[in-house]
Write a protein that holds these residues in place. Structure first.
Motif, PDB file in Angstrom:
ATOM      1  N   LEU A 189       4.504  13.844   1.473  1.00 25.23           N
ATOM      2  CA  LEU A 189       3.873  15.139   1.743  1.00 25.23           C
ATOM      3  C   LEU A 189       4.437  15.761   3.015  1.00 25.23           C
ATOM      4  CD1 LEU A 189       0.102  14.537   0.870  1.00 25.23           C
ATOM      5  CD2 LEU A 189       1.857  15.695  -0.488  1.00 25.23           C
ATOM      6  N   ALA A 190       4.690  14.936   4.019  1.00 19.78           N
ATOM      7  CA  ALA A 190       5.258  15.441   5.272  1.00 19.78           C
ATOM      8  C   ALA A 190       6.669  15.999   5.049  1.00 19.78           C
ATOM      9  CB  ALA A 190       5.284  14.337   6.320  1.00 19.78           C
ATOM     10  N   ASN A 191       7.393  15.451   4.086  1.00 22.37           N
ATOM     11  CA  ASN A 191       8.744  15.918   3.781  1.00 22.37           C
ATOM     12  C   ASN A 191       8.755  17.177   2.929  1.00 22.37           C
ATOM     13  OD1 ASN A 191      10.130  13.925   5.187  1.00 22.37           O
ATOM     14  ND2 ASN A 191      10.073  12.515   3.451  1.00 22.37           N
ATOM     15  N   ALA A 192       7.585  17.713   2.633  1.00 20.17           N
ATOM     16  CA  ALA A 192       7.482  18.895   1.775  1.00 20.17           C
ATOM     17  C   ALA A 192       7.403  20.185   2.581  1.00 20.17           C
ATOM     18  CB  ALA A 192       6.263  18.780   0.866  1.00 20.17           C
TER      19      ALA A 192
ATOM     20  N   ASP B  45       0.853  -1.178   0.000  1.00 26.49           N
ATOM     21  CA  ASP B  45       0.000   0.000   0.000  1.00 26.49           C
ATOM     22  C   ASP B  45       0.895   1.237   0.000  1.00 26.49           C
ATOM     23  OD1 ASP B  45      -2.010   1.869   0.212  1.00 26.49           O
ATOM     24  OD2 ASP B  45      -2.624   1.297   2.237  1.00 26.49           O
ATOM     25  N   ALA B  46       0.819   2.013  -1.051  1.00 27.19           N
ATOM     26  CA  ALA B  46       1.665   3.192  -1.205  1.00 27.19           C
ATOM     27  C   ALA B  46       1.175   4.385  -0.407  1.00 27.19           C
ATOM     28  CB  ALA B  46       1.756   3.562  -2.691  1.00 27.19           C
ATOM     29  N   SER B  47       0.037   4.276   0.234  1.00 26.99           N
ATOM     30  CA  SER B  47      -0.551   5.416   0.955  1.00 26.99           C
ATOM     31  C   SER B  47       0.402   6.011   1.972  1.00 26.99           C
ATOM     32  CB  SER B  47      -1.838   5.002   1.669  1.00 26.99           C
ATOM     33  OG  SER B  47      -2.775   4.533   0.768  1.00 26.99           O
ATOM     34  N   GLY B  48       1.005   5.179   2.796  1.00 31.27           N
ATOM     35  CA  GLY B  48       1.919   5.671   3.827  1.00 31.27           C
ATOM     36  C   GLY B  48       3.123   6.371   3.234  1.00 31.27           C
ATOM     37  N   PHE B  49       3.669   5.792   2.172  1.00 32.31           N
ATOM     38  CA  PHE B  49       4.821   6.399   1.500  1.00 32.31           C
ATOM     39  C   PHE B  49       4.445   7.769   0.941  1.00 32.31           C
ATOM     40  CE2 PHE B  49       7.355   7.161  -2.328  1.00 32.31           C
ATOM     41  CZ  PHE B  49       8.635   7.089  -1.798  1.00 32.31           C
ATOM     42  N   LEU B  50       3.285   7.844   0.304  1.00 30.02           N
ATOM     43  CA  LEU B  50       2.846   9.109  -0.297  1.00 30.02           C
ATOM     44  C   LEU B  50       2.580  10.166   0.767  1.00 30.02           C
ATOM     45  CD1 LEU B  50       0.490   7.669  -3.060  1.00 30.02           C
ATOM     46  CD2 LEU B  50       2.800   8.601  -3.359  1.00 30.02           C
ATOM     47  N   GLN B  51       1.972   9.768   1.884  1.00 31.17           N
ATOM     48  CA  GLN B  51       1.731  10.709   2.985  1.00 31.17           C
ATOM     49  C   GLN B  51       3.055  11.171   3.595  1.00 31.17           C
ATOM     50  OE1 GLN B  51      -1.118  12.161   3.644  1.00 31.17           O
ATOM     51  NE2 GLN B  51      -2.181  10.902   2.140  1.00 31.17           N
ATOM     52  N   GLY B  52       4.025  10.245   3.678  1.00 34.24           N
ATOM     53  CA  GLY B  52       5.348  10.604   4.177  1.00 34.24           C
ATOM     54  C   GLY B  52       6.034  11.605   3.261  1.00 34.24           C
TER      55      GLY B  52
ATOM     56  N   VAL C 256      -2.771  13.594  -8.323  1.00 29.40           N
ATOM     57  CA  VAL C 256      -2.743  12.401  -9.165  1.00 29.40           C
ATOM     58  C   VAL C 256      -2.507  11.139  -8.341  1.00 29.40           C
ATOM     59  CG1 VAL C 256      -1.609  11.256 -11.111  1.00 29.40           C
ATOM     60  CG2 VAL C 256      -1.938  13.736 -11.165  1.00 29.40           C
ATOM     61  N   ALA C 257      -1.404  11.104  -7.624  1.00 27.15           N
ATOM     62  CA  ALA C 257      -1.006   9.863  -6.944  1.00 27.15           C
ATOM     63  C   ALA C 257      -1.941   9.479  -5.798  1.00 27.15           C
ATOM     64  CB  ALA C 257       0.432   9.974  -6.444  1.00 27.15           C
ATOM     65  N   ILE C 258      -2.178  10.374  -4.879  1.00 27.06           N
ATOM     66  CA  ILE C 258      -2.996  10.027  -3.704  1.00 27.06           C
ATOM     67  C   ILE C 258      -4.445   9.719  -4.082  1.00 27.06           C
ATOM     68  CG2 ILE C 258      -3.913  10.905  -1.512  1.00 27.06           C
ATOM     69  CD1 ILE C 258      -1.117  12.191  -1.088  1.00 27.06           C
ATOM     70  N   PRO C 259      -5.093  10.512  -4.950  1.00 29.03           N
ATOM     71  CA  PRO C 259      -6.461  10.157  -5.324  1.00 29.03           C
ATOM     72  C   PRO C 259      -6.557   8.826  -6.091  1.00 29.03           C
ATOM     73  CG  PRO C 259      -6.010  12.434  -5.926  1.00 29.03           C
ATOM     74  CD  PRO C 259      -4.721  11.827  -5.497  1.00 29.03           C
ATOM     75  N   ASN C 260      -5.469   8.426  -6.714  1.00 32.21           N
ATOM     76  CA  ASN C 260      -5.452   7.181  -7.491  1.00 32.21           C
ATOM     77  C   ASN C 260      -4.504   6.157  -6.884  1.00 32.21           C
ATOM     78  OD1 ASN C 260      -7.163   8.111  -9.783  1.00 32.21           O
ATOM     79  ND2 ASN C 260      -5.517   9.612  -9.955  1.00 32.21           N
ATOM     80  N   VAL C 261      -4.425   6.130  -5.566  1.00 31.73           N
ATOM     81  CA  VAL C 261      -3.460   5.265  -4.881  1.00 31.73           C
ATOM     82  C   VAL C 261      -3.669   3.788  -5.221  1.00 31.73           C
ATOM     83  CG1 VAL C 261      -4.720   4.959  -2.706  1.00 31.73           C
ATOM     84  CG2 VAL C 261      -2.218   4.937  -2.724  1.00 31.73           C
TER      85      VAL C 261
ATOM     86  N   TRP D 237       6.260  21.364  -6.785  1.00 31.88           N
ATOM     87  CA  TRP D 237       5.657  20.841  -8.018  1.00 31.88           C
ATOM     88  C   TRP D 237       5.361  19.347  -7.890  1.00 31.88           C
ATOM     89  CZ3 TRP D 237       7.978  17.018 -10.850  1.00 31.88           C
ATOM     90  CH2 TRP D 237       9.329  16.763 -10.578  1.00 31.88           C
ATOM     91  N   TRP D 238       6.194  18.623  -7.142  1.00 31.38           N
ATOM     92  CA  TRP D 238       5.958  17.191  -6.955  1.00 31.38           C
ATOM     93  C   TRP D 238       4.796  16.974  -5.982  1.00 31.38           C
ATOM     94  CZ3 TRP D 238       6.986  13.213  -9.787  1.00 31.38           C
ATOM     95  CH2 TRP D 238       6.880  11.925  -9.270  1.00 31.38           C
ATOM     96  N   VAL D 239       4.656  17.862  -5.014  1.00 32.53           N
ATOM     97  CA  VAL D 239       3.532  17.796  -4.081  1.00 32.53           C
ATOM     98  C   VAL D 239       2.222  17.942  -4.849  1.00 32.53           C
ATOM     99  CG1 VAL D 239       2.374  18.985  -2.155  1.00 32.53           C
ATOM    100  CG2 VAL D 239       4.845  18.583  -2.081  1.00 32.53           C
TER     101      VAL D 239
END
Length: 171
Positions: free
Chosen positions: A50-53, A41-48, A71-76, A63-65
């Motif tokens: 965002l936290a690093n932003a 599950d990529a959710s945790g990685f993606l949230q992490g 794109v990424a989080i809504p289509n996880v 721009w990556w955020v």
């Protein structure tokens, strides 16, 4: 001179084959571990990411955020399938030397996505080694499936025939 060596030297192609197999094995193991567990599950990685932003010196650029949030989080769920299978298929392509340049290109795309998300791990090493494969063109796949099919494919694609005494490329 160095690029010519990478692209044409048959002895270097053996070293490139070893490098290609190492990269392929690394990708296969990363992908298969996620596929076999069935719990990636990529959710945790993606949230992490965002936290690093945030902060004075963010590891993740704005721009990556925007990409992650829109794109990424809504289509996880799509990414939960694409990531493990992408890693696995890139690895297979590199292991057997089939469509080597395409496989290494997509491997680089994944490495950079991980780097853009603020993680390093082995990604810089994989990027550096992948660049040798990418620059070497067909020579990295000489001892693999590419080495078997590309000469035939090239021959068929660029076959010439004579029309009215002149050579013409056969399409």
């Amino acid at each position: 001179m160095f690029i010519d060596l990478l692209r044409h030297n048959k002895n270097v192609s053996i070293l490139l084959a070893v490098l290609r197999v190492y990269l392929g094995y690394t990708w296969v193991m990363a992908g298969w571990g996620k596929i076999a567990s069935g719990q990636f599950d990529a959710s945790g990685f993606l949230q992490g990411a965002l936290a690093n932003a945030t902060g004075e010196h963010p590891a993740v650029q704005g721009w990556w955020v925007v990409f992650l949030e829109n794109v990424a989080i809504p289509n996880v769920e799509i990414f939960n399938t694409l990531v493990p299978w992408g890693e696995f298929l890139v690895g297979i392509g590199l292991l057997v030397g089939c469509f080597t340049k395409t496989a290494v290109f997509f491997g680089l795309a994944m490495n950079f996505a991980y780097l853009f998300s603020g993680t390093t791990s082995t990604n810089p090493q994989l990027v550096l080694l992948s660049m040798f494969i990418l620059v070497s063109a067909i020579n990295a796949g000489r001892y693999g499936v590419d080495g078997m099919i590309m000469p035939t494919l090239k021959e068929k694609l660029f076959a010439t025939k004579t029309i009215n005494g002149k050579e013409a490329a056969e399409v």
